[in-house]
Design an enzyme around this catalytic site. Sequence first.
Site, PDB file in Angstrom:
ATOM      1  N   ASP A 248       0.840  -1.195   0.000  1.00  0.00           N
ATOM      2  CA  ASP A 248       0.000   0.000   0.000  1.00  0.00           C
ATOM      3  C   ASP A 248       0.873   1.243   0.000  1.00  0.00           C
ATOM      4  O   ASP A 248       1.347   1.690   1.046  1.00  0.00           O
ATOM      5  CB  ASP A 248      -0.918  -0.008   1.238  1.00  0.00           C
ATOM      6  CG  ASP A 248      -1.755   1.264   1.348  1.00  0.00           C
ATOM      7  OD1 ASP A 248      -1.863   1.999   0.345  1.00  0.00           O
ATOM      8  OD2 ASP A 248      -2.313   1.500   2.442  1.00  0.00           O
TER       9      ASP A 248
ATOM     10  N   GLU B  22      -7.848   2.715   0.995  1.00  0.00           N
ATOM     11  CA  GLU B  22      -8.181   1.704  -0.023  1.00  0.00           C
ATOM     12  C   GLU B  22      -8.668   0.385   0.563  1.00  0.00           C
ATOM     13  O   GLU B  22      -9.417  -0.344  -0.073  1.00  0.00           O
ATOM     14  CB  GLU B  22      -6.955   1.440  -0.919  1.00  0.00           C
ATOM     15  CG  GLU B  22      -5.930   0.421  -0.386  1.00  0.00           C
ATOM     16  CD  GLU B  22      -5.312   0.795   0.958  1.00  0.00           C
ATOM     17  OE1 GLU B  22      -5.284   1.995   1.277  1.00  0.00           O
ATOM     18  OE2 GLU B  22      -4.865  -0.106   1.683  1.00  0.00           O
TER      19      GLU B  22
ATOM     20  N   ASP C 280       0.605  -4.703   4.819  1.00  0.00           N
ATOM     21  CA  ASP C 280      -0.807  -4.325   4.691  1.00  0.00           C
ATOM     22  C   ASP C 280      -1.673  -5.503   4.222  1.00  0.00           C
ATOM     23  O   ASP C 280      -2.862  -5.342   3.971  1.00  0.00           O
ATOM     24  CB  ASP C 280      -0.937  -3.123   3.740  1.00  0.00           C
ATOM     25  CG  ASP C 280      -2.117  -2.235   4.116  1.00  0.00           C
ATOM     26  OD1 ASP C 280      -2.562  -2.298   5.278  1.00  0.00           O
ATOM     27  OD2 ASP C 280      -2.593  -1.497   3.234  1.00  0.00           O
TER      28      ASP C 280
ATOM     29  N   ARG D  45     -10.811  -0.315   2.866  1.00  0.00           N
ATOM     30  CA  ARG D  45     -12.276  -0.378   3.006  1.00  0.00           C
ATOM     31  C   ARG D  45     -12.938  -0.607   1.657  1.00  0.00           C
ATOM     32  O   ARG D  45     -14.023  -1.183   1.589  1.00  0.00           O
ATOM     33  CB  ARG D  45     -12.773   0.897   3.693  1.00  0.00           C
ATOM     34  CG  ARG D  45     -12.473   2.160   2.950  1.00  0.00           C
ATOM     35  CD  ARG D  45     -12.589   3.401   3.822  1.00  0.00           C
ATOM     36  NE  ARG D  45     -11.461   3.569   4.734  1.00  0.00           N
ATOM     37  CZ  ARG D  45     -11.346   4.553   5.613  1.00  0.00           C
ATOM     38  NH1 ARG D  45     -12.291   5.463   5.718  1.00  0.00           N
ATOM     39  NH2 ARG D  45     -10.286   4.637   6.391  1.00  0.00           N
TER      40      ARG D  45
ATOM     41  N   LYS E  90       1.736   8.015   0.126  1.00  0.00           N
ATOM     42  CA  LYS E  90       2.210   8.084   1.515  1.00  0.00           C
ATOM     43  C   LYS E  90       3.587   8.741   1.552  1.00  0.00           C
ATOM     44  O   LYS E  90       4.328   8.670   0.570  1.00  0.00           O
ATOM     45  CB  LYS E  90       2.355   6.659   2.082  1.00  0.00           C
ATOM     46  CG  LYS E  90       1.060   5.989   2.446  1.00  0.00           C
ATOM     47  CD  LYS E  90       1.316   4.600   3.037  1.00  0.00           C
ATOM     48  CE  LYS E  90       0.029   3.885   3.331  1.00  0.00           C
ATOM     49  NZ  LYS E  90      -0.793   4.499   4.370  1.00  0.00           N
TER      50      LYS E  90
HETATM   51  N1  BES Z   1      -2.827   0.492   5.421  1.00  0.00           N
HETATM   52  C1  BES Z   1      -3.143   1.772   5.924  1.00  0.00           C
HETATM   53  C2  BES Z   1      -3.322   1.804   7.439  1.00  0.00           C
HETATM   54  C3  BES Z   1      -2.094   1.489   8.256  1.00  0.00           C
HETATM   55  C4  BES Z   1      -1.248   2.491   8.647  1.00  0.00           C
HETATM   56  C5  BES Z   1      -1.844   0.213   8.655  1.00  0.00           C
HETATM   57  C6  BES Z   1      -0.133   2.193   9.396  1.00  0.00           C
HETATM   58  C7  BES Z   1      -0.731  -0.102   9.420  1.00  0.00           C
HETATM   59  C8  BES Z   1       0.123   0.892   9.789  1.00  0.00           C
HETATM   60  C9  BES Z   1      -4.436   2.273   5.302  1.00  0.00           C
HETATM   61  O1  BES Z   1      -4.709   1.832   4.016  1.00  0.00           O
HETATM   62  C10 BES Z   1      -4.323   3.762   5.252  1.00  0.00           C
HETATM   63  O2  BES Z   1      -3.487   4.251   4.574  1.00  0.00           O
HETATM   64  N2  BES Z   1      -5.172   4.421   5.997  1.00  0.00           N
HETATM   65  C11 BES Z   1      -5.183   5.835   6.063  1.00  0.00           C
HETATM   66  C12 BES Z   1      -6.617   6.237   5.977  1.00  0.00           C
HETATM   67  C13 BES Z   1      -6.831   7.692   5.807  1.00  0.00           C
HETATM   68  C14 BES Z   1      -6.401   8.142   4.453  1.00  0.00           C
HETATM   69  C15 BES Z   1      -8.308   7.934   6.020  1.00  0.00           C
HETATM   70  C16 BES Z   1      -4.594   6.270   7.394  1.00  0.00           C
HETATM   71  O3  BES Z   1      -4.798   5.587   8.385  1.00  0.00           O
HETATM   72  O4  BES Z   1      -3.897   7.281   7.423  1.00  0.00           O
HETATM   73 ZN    ZN Z   2      -3.847  -0.001   3.469  1.00  0.00          ZN
HETATM   74 ZN    ZN Z   3      -3.824   3.058   2.500  1.00  0.00          ZN
END
Ligand code: BES
Ligand code: ZN
Ligand code: ZN
Length: 495
Positions: free
Chosen positions: A265, A344, A283, A346, A272
């Site tokens: 991801d 992504e 992920d 969800r 990111k």
């Molecule tokens: N895979 C990430 C969440 C994550 C972050 C898992 C760190 C493990 C460690 C997820 O897909 C994500 O990027 N979530 C975002 C959501 C936001 C854009 C609403 C997040 O948590 O920042």
């Molecule tokens: Zn993710």
């Molecule tokens: Zn993500």
Amino acid sequence: MSVECISKLSKTNTECLIVFGSQKNKAASTKCKFKSVSKELSGLSKSKVFSGAIGESIFIRGFNQEGYNSLLLVGLGEKAMEESFRIAIGYAYRKLEEEKAKAANICYESIQHITKDPTRLGELVGEAVTLAAYNFTTAKSESKYKELNISVLISAANQKKVFSKGLKQGVILGESTNFARWLGDMPANLLTPTQMAKEVQKAAKNTKLKVSVWGQQRLEKEKMGCFLGVAKGSAEEPKMIIMEYKGAPSSKKPISLVGKGLTFDAGGISLKPGAGMEDMKYDMCGAANTIGSALAIARLGLKVNLQAYVGACENLPSGTANKPGDVTTARNGKTVEIINTDAEGRLVLADVLCYASEKKPACIVDMATLTGAMMIALGSTHTGFYTHDDNFAKKLETAGQKSGEKIWRMPLDPAHTKDMKGKYADLSNLDMSRKAGSATAAAFLNEFVDDSIPYIHCDIAGTAFGAGHRTSYHRNISATGCMVRTLTELARDWK
Ligand code: BES
Ligand code: ZN
Ligand code: ZN
């Protein structure tokens, strides 16, 4: 690594004797039958070198008594509970590695009081030793890692029989968890969605787990628009991995498991930051732990029916990737505007949950490294879970108490659902306020499950990897395989 129950010592077993000591009023004691050990222990306790506290381990080279070369004393703490025993085994294993031991023999009398049931004790030993032994070496060209042989000496034949039965089951649970950890630790270039599917097929061979795999074409036919939208920024083909197991009559509704399988991801167009991005190979831990749970349930021959689904793909930025503002349509017809392409998980889960829900299972549990917000809320100790069903929540909590894994119920409110309404489409994949980020994500997922089905969403973002400093039977880096043990317990008690 091998862990076995023996009735007679051989040359290899006498390298080291492991004795567990308990703590009472800050002093150490043990039920070990050897006087020489009790003497050693009381001396060390008096001189305050060893108190039997959890985390303590002392290796005495040149012990040379009772036929053993060395002695390893390990603290169990004040209350010898199942989880503290797993943790004590973790410390013992690390100490033996440090001392470059090849084999060690556990003093049965020193652990017998942990549980009245010798089968359960066998399970605990098998599980904890197998978990502690896990080491990810696949990516090293040459591995210097030497595995240990751990044995437990039980001379009474009837005791040995029941203990050994438990030991075998514990090893299965440990191995299934370790397989989940291995999938998690594999780098994203080596564990693509296609490769993940192949690994699952390989692991399911000679088990009662039936595996089928869907690719791009089938996913299109099945109208999984949100899932496909995430995958289209990557050159790797998305895969849905379906696992089925029948351990009960067909009239019994199955337990359904769903896992988020982002093999990488990067965030997509909502890219990111670079620092730490390598962790996003993890992920797919929701998928890995779904696979591990399915394997454990099938290999243990639990009396349940099971359906498990994994949505696997990559989330990358490219000319074909989702863009902020794009709208995709889920399998159930709901439209979703993508405000942030990094939310992504969800989207992938939405379609997979729809499919799982259509099969009308007895319940659904999903696991996903879904939100950074979950990490902020609970850190790496507890897995947070969300459900509208109090009864189902209690069942998972009971399973968690048995497995020793810490879980914590989080609030799920109609307000969270409201926050996920779309401006242009039915739903938005992001609540712009960013408040209660893991709860709003959970509320989003609930839009894709039939209300009549008991449903739990587990956000394992904090507990899936890098939690080894909390539990000695994990390593500092690497995946944990969290929730495999808890979901196996849930299935074990399922009625
Ligand atoms: N895979 C990430 C969440 C994550 C972050 C898992 C760190 C493990 C460690 C997820 O897909 C994500 O990027 N979530 C975002 C959501 C936001 C854009 C609403 C997040 O948590 O920042
Ligand atoms: Zn993710
Ligand atoms: Zn993500």
